[in-house]
Scaffold this motif. Structure first.
Motif, PDB file in Angstrom:
ATOM      1  N   UNK A 176     -19.503  39.637  32.662  1.00 15.40           N
ATOM      2  CA  UNK A 176     -18.437  38.752  31.918  1.00 15.40           C
ATOM      3  C   UNK A 176     -17.819  37.618  32.785  1.00 15.40           C
ATOM      4  N   UNK A 177     -18.137  36.575  32.614  1.00 15.33           N
ATOM      5  CA  UNK A 177     -17.325  35.469  33.566  1.00 15.33           C
ATOM      6  C   UNK A 177     -16.454  34.600  32.635  1.00 15.33           C
ATOM      7  N   UNK A 178     -15.399  34.297  33.328  1.00 15.06           N
ATOM      8  CA  UNK A 178     -14.354  33.562  32.901  1.00 15.06           C
ATOM      9  C   UNK A 178     -14.545  32.055  33.637  1.00 15.06           C
ATOM     10  N   UNK A 179     -14.809  30.920  32.795  1.00  9.77           N
ATOM     11  CA  UNK A 179     -14.864  29.643  33.436  1.00  9.77           C
ATOM     12  C   UNK A 179     -13.548  28.815  33.241  1.00  9.77           C
ATOM     13  N   UNK A 180     -12.970  28.549  34.393  1.00  9.68           N
ATOM     14  CA  UNK A 180     -11.625  27.842  34.119  1.00  9.68           C
ATOM     15  C   UNK A 180     -11.697  26.316  33.719  1.00  9.68           C
ATOM     16  N   UNK A 181     -10.703  25.689  33.284  1.00  6.90           N
ATOM     17  CA  UNK A 181     -10.782  24.494  32.982  1.00  6.90           C
ATOM     18  C   UNK A 181     -10.897  23.368  34.317  1.00  6.90           C
ATOM     19  N   UNK A 182     -10.955  24.215  35.450  1.00  4.10           N
ATOM     20  CA  UNK A 182     -10.945  23.495  36.623  1.00  4.10           C
ATOM     21  C   UNK A 182     -12.655  23.642  37.331  1.00  4.10           C
ATOM     22  N   UNK A 183     -13.504  24.487  36.465  1.00  2.00           N
ATOM     23  CA  UNK A 183     -14.896  24.592  36.711  1.00  2.00           C
ATOM     24  C   UNK A 183     -14.973  25.619  37.689  1.00  2.00           C
ATOM     25  N   UNK A 184     -13.999  26.593  37.874  1.00  5.74           N
ATOM     26  CA  UNK A 184     -14.182  27.945  38.855  1.00  5.74           C
ATOM     27  C   UNK A 184     -14.538  29.225  38.033  1.00  5.74           C
ATOM     28  N   UNK A 185     -15.495  29.884  38.423  1.00  6.12           N
ATOM     29  CA  UNK A 185     -16.054  30.908  37.805  1.00  6.12           C
ATOM     30  C   UNK A 185     -15.469  32.392  38.339  1.00  6.12           C
ATOM     31  N   UNK A 186     -15.178  33.149  37.409  1.00  2.38           N
ATOM     32  CA  UNK A 186     -14.463  34.303  37.919  1.00  2.38           C
ATOM     33  C   UNK A 186     -15.126  35.439  36.948  1.00  2.38           C
ATOM     34  N   UNK A 187     -15.301  36.797  37.666  1.00  2.00           N
ATOM     35  CA  UNK A 187     -15.794  37.802  36.841  1.00  2.00           C
ATOM     36  C   UNK A 187     -14.464  38.595  36.394  1.00  2.00           C
ATOM     37  N   UNK A 188     -15.022  38.913  35.118  1.00  2.00           N
ATOM     38  CA  UNK A 188     -13.827  39.798  34.204  1.00  2.00           C
ATOM     39  C   UNK A 188     -14.354  41.009  33.979  1.00  2.00           C
ATOM     40  N   UNK A 189     -13.666  41.941  34.128  1.00  2.00           N
ATOM     41  CA  UNK A 189     -14.107  43.576  33.748  1.00  2.00           C
ATOM     42  C   UNK A 189     -13.836  43.698  32.165  1.00  2.00           C
ATOM     43  N   UNK A 190     -14.764  44.631  31.827  1.00  2.00           N
ATOM     44  CA  UNK A 190     -14.520  44.979  30.248  1.00  2.00           C
ATOM     45  C   UNK A 190     -15.782  44.519  29.526  1.00  2.00           C
ATOM     46  N   UNK A 191     -15.580  44.489  28.175  1.00  2.00           N
ATOM     47  CA  UNK A 191     -16.717  44.152  27.371  1.00  2.00           C
ATOM     48  C   UNK A 191     -16.058  43.079  26.516  1.00  2.00           C
ATOM     49  N   UNK A 192     -17.153  42.008  26.169  1.00  2.00           N
ATOM     50  CA  UNK A 192     -16.907  40.738  25.548  1.00  2.00           C
ATOM     51  C   UNK A 192     -16.103  40.893  24.278  1.00  2.00           C
ATOM     52  N   UNK A 193     -16.375  42.146  23.410  1.00  2.00           N
ATOM     53  CA  UNK A 193     -15.705  42.452  22.205  1.00  2.00           C
ATOM     54  C   UNK A 193     -14.239  42.663  22.249  1.00  2.00           C
ATOM     55  N   UNK A 194     -13.721  43.467  23.461  1.00  2.00           N
ATOM     56  CA  UNK A 194     -12.587  43.840  23.862  1.00  2.00           C
ATOM     57  C   UNK A 194     -11.604  42.503  24.247  1.00  2.00           C
ATOM     58  N   UNK A 195     -12.221  41.655  25.010  1.00  2.00           N
ATOM     59  CA  UNK A 195     -11.627  40.509  25.546  1.00  2.00           C
ATOM     60  C   UNK A 195     -11.510  39.595  24.242  1.00  2.00           C
ATOM     61  N   UNK A 196     -12.155  39.668  23.255  1.00  2.00           N
ATOM     62  CA  UNK A 196     -11.994  38.690  21.976  1.00  2.00           C
ATOM     63  C   UNK A 196     -11.093  39.269  21.199  1.00  2.00           C
ATOM     64  N   UNK A 197     -10.954  40.481  21.134  1.00  2.00           N
ATOM     65  CA  UNK A 197      -9.633  41.247  20.331  1.00  2.00           C
ATOM     66  C   UNK A 197      -8.248  40.819  21.033  1.00  2.00           C
ATOM     67  N   UNK A 198      -8.246  40.678  22.465  1.00  2.00           N
ATOM     68  CA  UNK A 198      -7.104  40.280  22.906  1.00  2.00           C
ATOM     69  C   UNK A 198      -6.629  38.884  23.192  1.00  2.00           C
ATOM     70  N   UNK A 199      -7.394  38.169  22.473  1.00  2.00           N
ATOM     71  CA  UNK A 199      -7.386  36.389  22.480  1.00  2.00           C
ATOM     72  C   UNK A 199      -6.693  36.052  21.201  1.00  2.00           C
ATOM     73  N   UNK A 200      -5.852  34.971  21.269  1.00  2.00           N
ATOM     74  CA  UNK A 200      -5.399  34.339  20.181  1.00  2.00           C
ATOM     75  C   UNK A 200      -6.361  33.733  19.325  1.00  2.00           C
TER      76      UNK A 200
END
Length: 257
Positions: A176-200
């Motif tokens: 899972x990669x998180x791409x910031x508004x400044x075009x920086x890419x970071x690795x995020x642990x976990x599943x995309x389904x769990x990330x989805x549930x944590x977002x507004x």
């Protein structure tokens, strides 16, 4: 107890089966369906199901469409991340309404409620449940809190990344990669389904199985073949972001809300 699961996310259906087995090993999951069409085909014929656990958002539409095409005369427990469907859920045989991520104790309570109704030969919600749903709809219960910061990997460090600074999440080579508004890419642990549930859900949308996008990162939408949409984002994504025909209307409504 014989249960049918209607859920389009494999991880979510597997999690439900896991919880059901923990709660009662005698529970039998007869079938798992991920589309309105498959569920309609199943319930159009004779079956042994005693209870349905049903997500509201399915791969090819909204699960309420099932009830418009076939009569389901057994109780239903709805599961979803979106509480605005609560009252409608109540109107179609619902004995309970569980918000994702599913809590084991709440699922246990729903199964207990089902057992009580079977013994008493009743169906539907009692006044207390209805009042709870109405309070939920009108915002009288405590609002769900969403994740403000993700702890992300950058080389050999863990750094905090504000959720609002994330343009989109995507699956890249199994990570899972998180791409910031400044075009920086970071690795995020976990599943995309769990990330989805944590977002507004008013800010982020699950465009497809590989990507969750922030509305502020969307530049435009383009029509694609067979009713699909292409989402253009800034920063530009490595892979084309395509919204399926089944989700296209919902996505446009979300964008216009």
């Amino acid at each position: 107890m014989k249960i049918v699961i209607v859920e389009d996310e494999l991880a979510a259906s597997e999690h439900l089966e896991y919880l059901l087995n923990r709660i009662n090993s005698d529970i039998e999951v007869l079938e798992v369906f991920d589309t309105v069409k498959a569920a309609v085909n199943y319930f159009s014929n004779s079956n042994k199901a005693e209870l349905v656990l049903m997500d509201i958002h399915l791969a090819d539409g909204i699960s309420f469409e099932i009830f418009e095409q076939v009569k389901i005369d057994i109780p239903v427990v709805f599961t979803t991340a979106y509480d605005q469907y609560a009252l409608k859920a109540f109107k179609v045989n619902s004995i309970d309404y569980l918000l994702k991520p599913i809590d084991e104790d709440e699922l246990t309570d729903a199964l207990t409620q089902f057992t009580v109704q079977v013994k008493e030969k009743t169906q539907g919600m009692d006044d207390g449940q209805l009042k709870g749903l109405l309070n939920l709809i009108h915002g009288k219960t405590e609002k769900k809190s969403y994740k403000n910061t993700f702890l992300v990997n950058l080389r050999d460090e863990l750094i905090p990344l504000k959720t609002n600074d994330i343009a989109y999440f995507l699956i890249d080579v199994g990570q899972i990669k998180a791409v910031s508004k400044h075009n920086q890419t970071y690795t995020v642990e976990g599943k995309l389904e769990d990330i989805e549930e944590s977002l507004d859900p008013t800010i982020f949308f699950r465009a497809n199985r590989q990507c969750i996008v922030n509305r502020e990162a969307i530049v435009n939408l383009k029509y694609y073949f067979n009713g699909k949409l292409i989402v253009s984002v800034n920063p530009v994504a490595k892979e084309r972001i395509v919204v399926s025909k089944a989700k296209a209307t919902e996505f446009k409504n979300w964008m216009g809300s």
